[in-house]
Scaffold this active site. Structure first.
Site, mmCIF file in Angstrom:
data_model
loop_
_atom_site.group_PDB
_atom_site.id
_atom_site.type_symbol
_atom_site.label_atom_id
_atom_site.label_comp_id
_atom_site.label_asym_id
_atom_site.label_seq_id
_atom_site.Cartn_x
_atom_site.Cartn_y
_atom_site.Cartn_z
ATOM 1 N N GLU A 36 0.926 -0.912 -0.278
ATOM 2 C CA GLU A 36 0.056 0.348 -0.228
ATOM 3 C C GLU A 36 0.814 1.502 -0.189
ATOM 4 O O GLU A 36 1.912 1.251 0.436
ATOM 5 C CB GLU A 36 -0.945 0.394 1.415
ATOM 6 C CG GLU A 36 -2.500 0.802 1.477
ATOM 7 C CD GLU A 36 -2.970 -0.493 0.564
ATOM 8 O OE1 GLU A 36 -3.177 -0.512 -1.085
ATOM 9 O OE2 GLU A 36 -3.700 -1.346 0.682
ATOM 10 N N THR A 38 3.312 1.699 -1.930
ATOM 11 C CA THR A 38 4.059 1.884 -2.783
ATOM 12 C C THR A 38 3.905 2.011 -3.983
ATOM 13 O O THR A 38 5.088 1.760 -4.939
ATOM 14 C CB THR A 38 4.576 0.044 -1.994
ATOM 15 O OG1 THR A 38 3.541 -0.020 -2.524
ATOM 16 C CG2 THR A 38 4.691 0.025 -0.901
ATOM 17 N N SER A 70 -25.766 6.169 -16.057
ATOM 18 C CA SER A 70 -25.057 5.394 -14.708
ATOM 19 C C SER A 70 -25.786 5.175 -13.869
ATOM 20 O O SER A 70 -27.515 5.756 -13.675
ATOM 21 C CB SER A 70 -24.038 6.020 -13.860
ATOM 22 O OG SER A 70 -24.550 5.417 -12.436
ATOM 23 N N GLY A 124 -17.322 4.363 -5.124
ATOM 24 C CA GLY A 124 -16.774 5.027 -3.565
ATOM 25 C C GLY A 124 -16.177 4.309 -2.625
ATOM 26 O O GLY A 124 -16.129 4.956 -1.546
ATOM 27 N N SER A 128 -12.060 0.510 -5.909
ATOM 28 C CA SER A 128 -11.587 0.746 -6.919
ATOM 29 C C SER A 128 -12.539 1.212 -8.263
ATOM 30 O O SER A 128 -12.695 0.747 -9.002
ATOM 31 C CB SER A 128 -11.014 -0.034 -7.449
ATOM 32 O OG SER A 128 -9.218 0.451 -7.743
ATOM 33 N N SER A 129 -13.439 1.407 -7.396
ATOM 34 C CA SER A 129 -15.055 1.442 -8.920
ATOM 35 C C SER A 129 -13.927 2.719 -9.576
ATOM 36 O O SER A 129 -14.612 2.704 -11.230
ATOM 37 C CB SER A 129 -16.146 2.384 -8.364
ATOM 38 O OG SER A 129 -16.055 2.883 -7.320
ATOM 39 N N ASP A 174 -4.310 0.153 -9.334
ATOM 40 C CA ASP A 174 -5.966 -0.204 -9.433
ATOM 41 C C ASP A 174 -6.128 -0.353 -10.698
ATOM 42 O O ASP A 174 -6.612 -1.774 -10.800
ATOM 43 C CB ASP A 174 -6.564 0.689 -8.683
ATOM 44 C CG ASP A 174 -6.457 1.507 -7.555
ATOM 45 O OD1 ASP A 174 -5.750 0.208 -6.800
ATOM 46 O OD2 ASP A 174 -6.580 2.644 -7.232
HETATM 47 C C1 GLA Z 1 -5.067 4.775 -4.129
HETATM 48 C C2 GLA Z 1 -3.900 4.406 -5.653
HETATM 49 C C3 GLA Z 1 -3.265 4.143 -6.008
HETATM 50 C C4 GLA Z 1 -2.566 3.383 -4.368
HETATM 51 C C5 GLA Z 1 -3.309 3.079 -3.670
HETATM 52 C C6 GLA Z 1 -2.786 3.166 -2.050
HETATM 53 O O1 GLA Z 1 -5.660 3.463 -4.255
HETATM 54 O O2 GLA Z 1 -5.591 4.653 -6.903
HETATM 55 O O3 GLA Z 1 -2.398 3.950 -7.018
HETATM 56 O O4 GLA Z 1 -1.453 4.754 -4.553
HETATM 57 O O5 GLA Z 1 -4.310 4.018 -3.081
HETATM 58 O O6 GLA Z 1 -1.742 1.662 -2.586
#
Ligand code: GLA
Length: 394
Positions: A36, A38, A70, A124, A128-129, A174
């Site tokens: 995370e 990174t 949507s 949200g 990662s929507s 993501d």
């Molecule tokens: C969000 C960002 C990713 C990543 C994470 C943390 O999800 O979109 O690129 O940096 O935070 O790991």
């Protein structure tokens, strides 16, 4: 899960636009197992794609207009590729507009489209929507333009859309997770070389539970960008010890420790804070590689231990957790059968992921869902490593 069948996609599109759809694509959400903060430090990440996904269904237009509906938000927005959405259009339009604009630079034949966005991925909520929205939009628009681009290139385009149009200076994790994952595997990605490995993640005896803290995060709100800046400043400090380091990826935990022991820095609270940020990143890279090795060896207790250590580091050194996430992790770690738990994603809210032995998983889900418990937060998702984005038959 309720996969969207071709006939459900077809009829939803006709009901909305009164004409048949031509293309459809699916892109999944993701849960990061470890690694995370990174990715933007040229480091390593180990996410899985999950089955919960967004679908984009589309038919071409020949007037430069994008009409996008949507389903989840019950919101129809219209704009032209040339002008983009109105300045006060809802935020989600920026992801679609960004992807369409960048794709058109790459393939000028791309014209307008009617688009329907639907699916079962919570919006949200830290899964990662936004990457899923970018991914399914990119794939479906490529389909309409009759152009195949490598998924790695689409991931880079989607990430640029996020930077340039949504104002989120995110890393690559993501978009890679959503576009390039393989079913049954975690994705070990080296964010410097962009080389990746699909590491088998056989969850027969173990379950991954995702618990929503209920706290909403907004990566554009500034803390995320602030951490990125701090990493750059930390790197400058650490160049005293490692003059050739191009990113925190090139720094070892011992280098951070040596710098932190320096008498001239010890009295400087700002410098110590920067070194704590760096300590998180460099130890997280080590944990991520160790976690990939633990997955390969099916050493689940070790994977769980690394996940919990990652949370402690995000909480104490990187300071991107929050009270609700910490309370959830502590609570989960006390439950029988839980091997490890951590916040997942950018932080400041969103979800916790826990690794649980299967015989305990069902009881734990019931306990967490229990409405009578004031500490019980939200519904719990049991996730499995799913395949990445794909075109869908209609
Ligand atoms: C969000 C960002 C990713 C990543 C994470 C943390 O999800 O979109 O690129 O940096 O935070 O790991």
């Amino acid at each position: 899960m309720a996969r969207m069948s071709p006939s459900a996609l077809r009829s939803a599109f006709v009901a909305r636009y009164g004409r048949p759809a031509a293309r459809a694509a699916r892109a999944p959400g993701r849960v990061n197992l470890i690694g995370e903060h990174t990715d933007y430090n040229d480091g390593f990440v180990l996410p899985i794609a999950i089955e919960q996904s967004l679908w984009a269904v589309a038919a071409p237009r020949h007037d430069d207009a994008l009409r996008v509906y949507s389903d989840a938000l019950r919101d129809l927005q219209t704009w032209t590729l040339a002008d983009g959405p109105h300045a006060d259009a809802p935020r989600w339009t920026r992801y679609v507009h960004g992807v369409a604009t960048l794709l058109r630079r790459r393939m000028p034949s791309l014209d307008g489209a009617d688009l329907l966005i639907t699916g079962d991925l919570p919006l949200g909520g830290g899964l990662s929507s936004s990457a899923a929205l970018e991914g399914c939009t990119a794939l479906v628009l490529c389909g309409l333009a009759g152009c195949e681009l490598p998924l790695e290139e689409l991931a880079a385009i989607c990430r640029s859309a996020e930077h340039e149009f949504a104002g989120v200076p995110c890393g690559l994790m993501d978009q890679y997770a959503s576009l390039l994952s393989r079913q049954g595997c975690a994705l070990l990605l080296d964010c410097r070389s962009r080389r990746f490995e699909h590491v088998p993640c056989r969850l027969d005896q173990h379950a991954l539970l995702v618990v929503d803290s209920g706290v909403r995060h907004e990566l554009a709100s500034g803390e995320y960008a602030a951490r990125r800046r701090e990493c750059g400043e930390a790197l400058k400090l650490l160049r005293r010890a490692c003059p050739r380091a191009a990113a925190l990826r090139d720094v070892a935990p011992a280098d951070v420790a040596r710098c932190a022991a320096d008498e001239s820095l010890r009295r400087d609270a700002g410098a110590m804070r920067l070194l704590a940020r760096a300590r998180h990143v460099v130890t997280e890279n080590e944990r991520t590689l160790a976690a990939a090795a633990a997955l390969r060896a099916e050493d689940w207790p070790e994977l769980g231990r690394l996940m919990s250590a990652s949370h402690a580091s995000l909480r104490d050194d990187y300071q991107v957790s929050c009270a609700q996430l910490d309370a959830l992790v502590e609570r989960l770690e006390r439950c029988p059968g839980v091997l490890g738990a951590r916040m997942t994603g950018g932080g400041f809210g969103g979800c916790v992921v826990a690794l649980v032995e299967v015989p305990h998983a069902q009881g734990l889900v019931a306990q967490l869902n229990c409405g009578g418990d004031p500490a019980a937060p939200r519904p719990v998702l049991r996730v499995v490593p799913a395949g990445g984005a794909e075109r869908c038959a209609l």
